[in-house]
Scaffold this active site. Structure first.
Site, mmCIF file in Angstrom:
data_model
loop_
_atom_site.group_PDB
_atom_site.id
_atom_site.type_symbol
_atom_site.label_atom_id
_atom_site.label_comp_id
_atom_site.label_asym_id
_atom_site.label_seq_id
_atom_site.Cartn_x
_atom_site.Cartn_y
_atom_site.Cartn_z
ATOM 1 N N GLU A 152 0.794 -1.237 0.000
ATOM 2 C CA GLU A 152 0.000 0.000 0.000
ATOM 3 C C GLU A 152 0.826 1.286 0.000
ATOM 4 O O GLU A 152 0.580 2.195 0.807
ATOM 5 C CB GLU A 152 -0.969 -0.023 1.192
ATOM 6 N N GLU A 268 -6.041 -10.291 -2.501
ATOM 7 C CA GLU A 268 -6.881 -10.203 -1.292
ATOM 8 C C GLU A 268 -8.367 -10.083 -1.634
ATOM 9 O O GLU A 268 -9.118 -9.378 -0.948
ATOM 10 C CB GLU A 268 -6.453 -8.997 -0.425
HETATM 11 C C1 XIL Z 1 -6.023 -6.870 7.786
HETATM 12 C C2 XIL Z 1 -6.444 -8.107 8.560
HETATM 13 O O1 XIL Z 1 -7.429 -8.797 7.836
HETATM 14 C C3 XIL Z 1 -6.974 -7.687 9.894
HETATM 15 O O2 XIL Z 1 -7.282 -8.839 10.654
HETATM 16 C C4 XIL Z 1 -5.967 -6.830 10.613
HETATM 17 O O3 XIL Z 1 -6.504 -6.343 11.779
HETATM 18 C C5 XIL Z 1 -5.548 -5.648 9.749
HETATM 19 O O4 XIL Z 1 -5.084 -6.135 8.518
HETATM 20 N N1 XIL Z 1 -4.993 -4.898 3.222
HETATM 21 C C6 XIL Z 1 -3.939 -5.693 3.616
HETATM 22 C C7 XIL Z 1 -4.112 -6.649 4.735
HETATM 23 O O5 XIL Z 1 -2.883 -5.690 2.967
HETATM 24 O O6 XIL Z 1 -2.932 -6.861 5.435
HETATM 25 C C8 XIL Z 1 -5.213 -6.219 5.668
HETATM 26 O O7 XIL Z 1 -5.414 -7.262 6.594
HETATM 27 C C9 XIL Z 1 -6.478 -5.893 4.903
HETATM 28 C C10 XIL Z 1 -6.234 -4.777 3.936
#
Ligand code: XIL
Length: 359
Positions: A152, A268
């Site tokens: 990100e 994701e």
């Molecule tokens: C999120 C997890 O799902 C949560 O459990 C945690 O609290 C925060 O992180 N983008 C990403 C992931 O790259 O690492 C994130 O995961 C969701 C958004």
């Protein structure tokens, strides 16, 4: 009905697992027809708490990613004190299940331990980053299929060059933090595919268009300067109520990434359903159609290596905590429902994966 004890499951794993597994081929079987993978994020807590989910993980997946266990706050909670216990639990489960693992994530402005936020400065940044990536990517060397090296990094509204987000790393090291991260990872674990992972590049809306444009400029610059980034992760946190899904825009974007010599991974995928009717059949159909349209635009490009969803079953999704529905109902963002039954979204992913990529 009482659940089998953990010990009973361990004593007769093959039997217990075979009995519960659905018969039809899973998503990995479908993806592998065209040399691709399907996988899911998995929370380490599920290993002990949810044996039923694990049956389906094995049935559907070819690759896993830790939902939290490979983030800096977990791996180095105190300076110089590395704790791989949870990450290694996931590694062991993957190994005994015949699944590959992705690493997620080395450099991110979230999940930074408190001590790091306090210590990170222009004076310490390079040493801290080199030491962390060298140690952690070195620890897992040869055992991970990919690393999300930087997560990100984009936020064009912030103002730094290349549309980069104003993060503690940017402030300490300038845009060169990306070079350092990718080079350090290449040195420590040359065999893991090096990924820049990003969200908010899915729709034909202004702020996402800016992110795509800036991301392409950044990647062209990195590639031209020999920075060893090899792939882009499209997170694909989709929103079924978003109307501006333009397949031509997505096709063009993926083609532009491929044109830079980059691979693409859908890292994701999940689909928010706030704004859609409460009715489950209506909602599930809309979620599936939305994901299908997105995937059908992205997957035909042969640069796309595979798809992971951010969880497999609606019983575990980050979305209800982060983006709850206004009516308070649980969301239905993932391929299996909370009872681990395949949903229309499962069929949409299966069908899209089964289409051959363009030659
Ligand atoms: C999120 C997890 O799902 C949560 O459990 C945690 O609290 C925060 O992180 N983008 C990403 C992931 O790259 O690492 C994130 O995961 C969701 C958004």
């Amino acid at each position: 009905m009482s659940l089998p004890t953990r010990r009973a499951l361990l004593a007769a794993p093959a039997l217990a697992l075979a009995a519960a597994a659905p018969a039809a081929p899973g998503l990995q079987a479908r993806a592998s027809r065209h040399g691709r993978f399907y996988g899911s994020a998995l929370n380490v807590d599920a290993l002990a708490a949810d044996p039923a989910l694990l049956v389906h993980i094995r049935q559907e997946c070819g690759i896993l990613v830790g939902e939290y266990s490979f983030k800096w706050a977990e791996l180095e909670p105190q300076p110089g004190v590395f704790d791989y216990a949870k990450a290694e639990e996931l590694m062991a489960f993957a190994a005994r299940s015949g699944l590959r693992m992705r690493g997620h994530t080395l450099i991110w402005h979230e999940a930074m331990p408190q001590w790091l936020q306090e210590q990170l400065s222009p004076a310490t940044g390079e040493t801290l980053m080199r030491r962390y990536i060298g140690t952690v990517a070195g620890h897992f060397r040869g055992r991970l299929a990919h690393w999300d090296v930087v997560n990100e990094p984009m936020h064009p509204e912030d103002g730094p060059p290349f549309g980069l987000r104003d993060t503690p790393w940017l402030r300490a090291l300038g845009p060169g933090y990306l070079d350092l991260a990718f080079h350090s990872c290449a040195e420590a674990d040359p065999g893991a595919l090096r990924v820049l992972n990003e969200f908010g590049i899915d729709y034909a809306i202004d702020w996402q268009e800016r992110r795509r444009v800036k991301l392409l400029e950044l990647l062209a610059h990195l590639r031209a300067h020999g920075v060893p980034v090899q792939a882009v992760g499209m997170q694909a946190h989709l929103d079924a109520a978003e109307r501006a899904l333009d397949q031509k825009v997505l096709e063009r974007f993926v083609a532009d990434l491929a044109g830079l010599g980059l691979k693409v991974i859908v890292t994701e995928l999940d689909v928010r359903d706030d704004g859609l009717p409460a009715d489950i059949a209506v909602r599930d159909a809309a979620v599936a159609a939305h994901a299908r349209a997105w995937l059908d635009a992205v997957l035909p490009n042969p640069a796309v290596l595979g798809v992971l969803t951010w969880g497999l079953s609606d019983r575990h999704s980050w979305l209800d905590a982060r983006f709850p529905r206004r009516d308070g109902l649980p969301q239905r963002p993932l391929p299996l429902d909370a009872q681990l039954r395949r949903k229309p979204l499962w069929a949409a992913i299966a069908a899209s994966l089964e289409q051959p990529p363009a030659p």
